[in-house]
Design a protein around this motif. Sequence first.
Motif, short mmCIF file in Angstrom:
data_model
loop_
_atom_site.label_atom_id
_atom_site.label_comp_id
_atom_site.label_asym_id
_atom_site.label_seq_id
_atom_site.Cartn_x
_atom_site.Cartn_y
_atom_site.Cartn_z
N PRO A 1 58.20 52.12 -30.31
CA PRO A 1 57.65 50.24 -29.81
C PRO A 1 59.02 50.03 -28.81
N LEU A 2 60.03 50.59 -29.35
CA LEU A 2 60.81 49.45 -27.88
C LEU A 2 60.85 49.88 -27.19
N VAL A 3 59.98 51.37 -26.54
CA VAL A 3 60.51 51.56 -25.06
C VAL A 3 58.65 50.88 -24.33
N VAL A 4 57.85 50.32 -25.00
CA VAL A 4 56.38 49.90 -24.95
C VAL A 4 56.75 48.28 -25.08
N ILE A 5 57.32 47.53 -25.73
CA ILE A 5 57.73 46.48 -25.65
C ILE A 5 58.86 45.99 -24.02
N LEU B 1 65.95 59.18 -26.98
CA LEU B 1 64.30 59.91 -26.93
C LEU B 1 64.61 61.06 -27.09
N VAL B 2 64.99 61.45 -25.99
CA VAL B 2 65.75 63.36 -25.56
C VAL B 2 66.94 63.68 -27.02
N LEU B 3 67.25 62.58 -26.88
CA LEU B 3 68.92 63.52 -27.77
C LEU B 3 68.04 63.66 -29.07
N SER B 4 67.70 62.69 -29.56
CA SER B 4 67.16 62.99 -31.30
C SER B 4 65.59 64.27 -31.22
N ALA B 5 65.12 63.78 -30.16
CA ALA B 5 63.88 65.01 -29.78
C ALA B 5 64.46 67.04 -29.44
N THR B 6 65.72 66.25 -29.21
CA THR B 6 66.36 67.84 -29.14
C THR B 6 66.72 68.09 -30.41
N THR B 7 67.89 67.41 -31.08
CA THR B 7 68.12 67.70 -31.64
C THR B 7 67.35 67.94 -32.93
N ALA B 8 66.85 67.00 -33.37
CA ALA B 8 65.41 67.93 -34.39
C ALA B 8 64.58 69.11 -33.66
N PHE B 9 64.60 69.44 -32.61
CA PHE B 9 64.11 71.03 -31.73
C PHE B 9 65.53 72.49 -32.59
N ARG B 10 67.12 72.26 -32.83
CA ARG B 10 68.12 72.91 -32.45
C ARG B 10 68.20 72.51 -34.47
N VAL C 1 64.59 50.73 -21.95
CA VAL C 1 63.33 51.82 -21.42
C VAL C 1 64.41 52.40 -21.18
N ALA C 2 65.58 52.74 -20.70
CA ALA C 2 66.51 54.05 -19.72
C ALA C 2 66.58 53.94 -20.87
N LEU C 3 67.53 53.74 -21.76
CA LEU C 3 68.86 53.42 -23.34
C LEU C 3 67.47 54.20 -23.91
N THR C 4 66.28 53.94 -24.31
CA THR C 4 65.60 54.14 -24.98
C THR C 4 64.54 55.74 -25.07
N ALA C 5 64.79 55.55 -24.09
CA ALA C 5 64.56 57.32 -23.52
C ALA C 5 65.38 58.22 -23.83
N ALA C 6 66.62 57.59 -23.20
CA ALA C 6 67.71 58.71 -23.19
C ALA C 6 68.54 59.33 -25.30
N ALA D 1 63.79 63.44 -36.70
CA ALA D 1 62.47 62.98 -36.42
C ALA D 1 62.13 61.13 -36.73
N ALA D 2 62.89 60.93 -37.51
CA ALA D 2 63.06 58.96 -37.65
C ALA D 2 63.83 59.24 -36.40
N LEU D 3 64.57 59.12 -35.81
CA LEU D 3 65.17 58.70 -34.89
C LEU D 3 64.31 58.87 -33.47
N THR D 4 63.11 59.89 -33.24
CA THR D 4 63.13 60.09 -32.16
C THR D 4 61.36 59.52 -32.79
N VAL D 5 61.38 58.74 -33.45
CA VAL D 5 60.03 58.15 -33.27
C VAL D 5 59.88 56.80 -33.71
N LEU D 6 60.92 56.45 -34.29
CA LEU D 6 61.16 54.80 -34.49
C LEU D 6 61.36 53.97 -32.68
N PRO D 7 62.28 54.71 -31.91
CA PRO D 7 62.39 53.75 -31.11
C PRO D 7 61.03 53.87 -30.09
#
Length: 70
Positions: free
Chosen positions: A28-32, A49-58, A42-47, A20-26
């Motif tokens: 600001p990097l997307v915005v910057i 975010l997707v991986l960490s959100a998927t992991t958090a859900f699982r 942006v692409a790397l950070t979005a990737a 969850a922390a890895l989902t939230v912390l990046p």
Amino acid sequence: MRDPGLQPERTALAWTRTSAALTVLPLPLVVIGARHHAWALVALTAAVLVLSATTAFRLASGVRRAVHHD
């Protein structure tokens, strides 16, 4: 009869907090990155975010199964 105690639940909850922390912390990097047109960032950070959100859900669904096992 085997009683594993609460250790598996604590471990799963710790991993859920970490992901969850890895989902939230990046975020600001997307915005910057978007403000400075750094699309690779942006692409790397979005990737991430997707991986960490998927992991958090699982992990969260695994915790629910561990807590509510019959």
